[in-house]
Design a protein around this motif. Sequence first.
Motif, PDB file in Angstrom:
ATOM      1  N   VAL A  85     -20.073   4.677  58.838  1.00  0.00           N
ATOM      2  CA  VAL A  85     -21.140   4.297  59.645  1.00  0.00           C
ATOM      3  C   VAL A  85     -22.500   4.678  58.951  1.00  0.00           C
ATOM      4  N   LEU A  86     -22.595   5.452  57.775  1.00  0.00           N
ATOM      5  CA  LEU A  86     -23.838   5.694  57.037  1.00  0.00           C
ATOM      6  C   LEU A  86     -23.985   5.129  55.838  1.00  0.00           C
ATOM      7  N   SER A  87     -23.133   3.819  56.048  1.00  0.00           N
ATOM      8  CA  SER A  87     -23.444   2.827  54.812  1.00  0.00           C
ATOM      9  C   SER A  87     -24.788   1.930  55.431  1.00  0.00           C
ATOM     10  N   ARG A  88     -25.429   1.436  54.378  1.00  0.00           N
ATOM     11  CA  ARG A  88     -26.560   0.626  54.496  1.00  0.00           C
ATOM     12  C   ARG A  88     -26.287  -0.462  55.655  1.00  0.00           C
ATOM     13  N   PRO A  89     -25.282  -1.269  55.674  1.00  0.00           N
ATOM     14  CA  PRO A  89     -25.016  -2.221  56.458  1.00  0.00           C
ATOM     15  C   PRO A  89     -24.660  -1.676  57.767  1.00  0.00           C
ATOM     16  N   ALA A  90     -23.837  -0.684  58.171  1.00  0.00           N
ATOM     17  CA  ALA A  90     -23.670  -0.001  59.345  1.00  0.00           C
ATOM     18  C   ALA A  90     -24.887   0.494  59.918  1.00  0.00           C
ATOM     19  N   MET A  91     -25.692   1.222  59.250  1.00  0.00           N
ATOM     20  CA  MET A  91     -26.849   1.777  59.867  1.00  0.00           C
ATOM     21  C   MET A  91     -27.773   0.626  60.220  1.00  0.00           C
ATOM     22  N   LEU A  92     -27.719  -0.875  59.529  1.00  0.00           N
ATOM     23  CA  LEU A  92     -28.907  -1.423  59.905  1.00  0.00           C
ATOM     24  C   LEU A  92     -28.313  -2.257  61.093  1.00  0.00           C
ATOM     25  N   ARG A  93     -26.868  -2.149  61.481  1.00  0.00           N
ATOM     26  CA  ARG A  93     -26.284  -2.748  62.665  1.00  0.00           C
ATOM     27  C   ARG A  93     -26.612  -1.923  63.732  1.00  0.00           C
TER      28      ARG A  93
END
Length: 836
Positions: A85-93
């Motif tokens: 959840v701390l990856s860029r796509p997950a944080m953007l979601r």
Amino acid sequence: MNYQRYIDWADDRIVDDSRKVVLAFLVVTLVFSAGLGNISTNAGTQQFTTGLPAEEAFDQVNTEFSPAFSADTGSTQLIQEESNVLSRPAMLRMLRTQESLEEHDGLRVTSTSSAAAIVARELNANATTTEAQIRTVERATDSEIDAAVRRAADDPQFTALLSNDFNRKSASASATIGVVTHELPAGLSSGSGQGGTSPLTDIQRQAEFTVEATGQGSITVFGSGILADEFSNVVADSLILTVPAAILFILFFLAIAYRDLADMALGLGALFMAIVWTFGFMGLAGIPFSQMLIAVPPLLLAVGIDFGIHAVNRYREERDGGTDIGQSMRVTTDQLLVAFGIVTGTTVIGFLANLSSDLPPIRDFGYVAAVGIIFTFLIFGVFLPAAKVELDRLREEYPIPTFSQNPLGSEGSRLSGVLRGGVVIAERAPVAFLLVTLVVTAGAGVYATDISTSFSQDDFLPPEDNPDWIESLPEPFAPSEYTVTGTTNFLEERFTTTQGGGVTVYVEGPMRQDDALEQIYRAGDDPPESFVREDGRAKSSSIVTVVRDRAERDPQFRALVSRNDHNDNGVPDDDLGEIYDYLLSSSSRDAALNYITEDYRSARITYEVEADAGDGEVTSDARDVADRFRFEATATGSTVVFQAVSDVIFESAIVSLAIALSGTAVFLVFIYWVIEGRASLGLVNIVPVVVTVALLAGTMRYLGIPLNAITGTMLALTIGLGVDYSVHVVHRFADEHHHHDLVTALDRTVRGTGGALLGSMLTTVFGIGVLALAVFPAIGQFGILTALSIIYAFFTSLLVLPSVLVLWHRATNVWPGLSGLPGFGRRRSPAPGDDD
């Protein structure tokens, strides 16, 4: 006391004025029906915690340190689960979900927060809006994001939003929680919204739709409004499942018991009236319907079915002997009004024993059930006999179809041979049999001493996965779609610190006092076993944590702390007002206000606890730590509150059991002294009830069913329900023994009353047993235990009671003045064949 004249007066009204009696009861039914539309619902665990010190402290903590829980605000959780959840796509979601909720005017969003937002601010301190945070994360490289995560890991607020598997080195976690704060209309935070739901429920359901529309499939919306909504749905779904099944079973067994369509219609009409009267009374009295009260209709059915079958069966016994309608009903009511009165008195005592509980829903349950039983007595003791008289008189004038009118267990039937098994034992070996019964009862009682207690949200929610047969039911029986249980289980597994895995100590006192912070610091020394240790101390978060974190990052503040730290342990012990003022005027203001109030009059400390520690151990240790403070300190938190409720449930169960047993014994001793001149019959009446309670308690432990908010009433209720069966046997025996010898009286009792008891037992066991179909566990357990208590009461009344009566007969003839109490051992004239 000449009670007979009152019985004779009632007999006259029932037989001579039967039509007026029927009309009067129908009018009263119309009056009570007006209250049905006023019934509200009250569901969930909050109803059980009102007034407990730990709960009041918890409310104070939420009010003073968590603005999201204040009277006119509410919070919603956004639960995200991904590989990282701390990856860029997950944080953007997560950030785009926050933005879509902020832009929805109907959601009244005042602020949002998340781990992604904290990382964005680490990347760019000026990214104070969600839109700016999205741009920041979009532009940052993966290495920059990882570095920002590692820096943010120093902030307890950041790690509290991440799952337990957060890895600082790899900058990864499998789940996170975002928080959305809503402003609710002033004064409506606890009121009703659309369809009777709360405004927060409506908002969170809208938030669910918004998140689903944005396509953020990895994010789940959760909050107290959704939880309350599903609590209410559980009540409705349980009623939809259990009531039709109960009706089917009741119709089937009543058809067997009555074997006459018109008589069965009278019995069903009387049951319907009892339900209308009771729930109409609730509406008129303003008592809300809760999960506890789901058990009231089956209990009224249990007693009502018993009364109805006994009344009709006893009347048929007299008619079978050739007596006319009026005289048959006079004999019936002359005997059964007394028996029903005794049963009602003892059952009401059993229910009212629950008024000793400190928990409002249990008190409401006892009160409503007691009132309902009184209504049931009036309807089945007066209305049903009067209606039966009218029916049979109409049968003499009109060709109303009549089927079997033979009483159950009539002499010579196969059933009568089975029912007299207890009499055979009583004739041959009553002493040996009662000694065996005593050993079994004592063993069950000792075994039951280790019965467990519990209180949790799980008691009020359906299982995470309902059985396939429930899921395949057609409308309207198909249950609602439940998600809360799975979500709460997920939070408990992944977020120890946010879902009750920690405890809080709420401290009230002059926090400017020089040793205030030292008290907080020293309380963590030598932590108890259930607390997580870090460097030999309890792992905790408090205003001391904020002071130390700020001192590490701010040289000016570090110097201020050093000047006021006389023992050089990093905790200031002088000029604390200046310390707090500095924090509240800096960027650490929000962090500080999480642990101390602006007036510096109270503080909170949160301690992490071991995941495998039991609630009882955690609660005891938390209270021990709270006792270390010289200021007033209270251990609280959801774990402590729920354990406190669990303790109250256990105490209530024991106290109500003692009250019900002693109250019932006194009542029976008095009533049998009044009506029979033999007070000792009251003690005889109690023997099978004690055996039943011991067997039921032992069964609870064997089946692993704890004493919880619902089942905690069972022991007292078992007395209320179980005494019903023994009263019918003892009272009928006493009446028969006036005219027959001992064995004949026992035979006539078990054949007449035993047959009615069998029909009543089968009907109520299956009618109440359907509560096992309820979609939340506690009511299902309640149904199983109630059915078992009735089975035990039936068998002990027909197997144990005859032997007790034989020994009672011997004792009272050998010692006429038994026990020296008024009325004990007062002898009637010997019946023919008595062997004195």
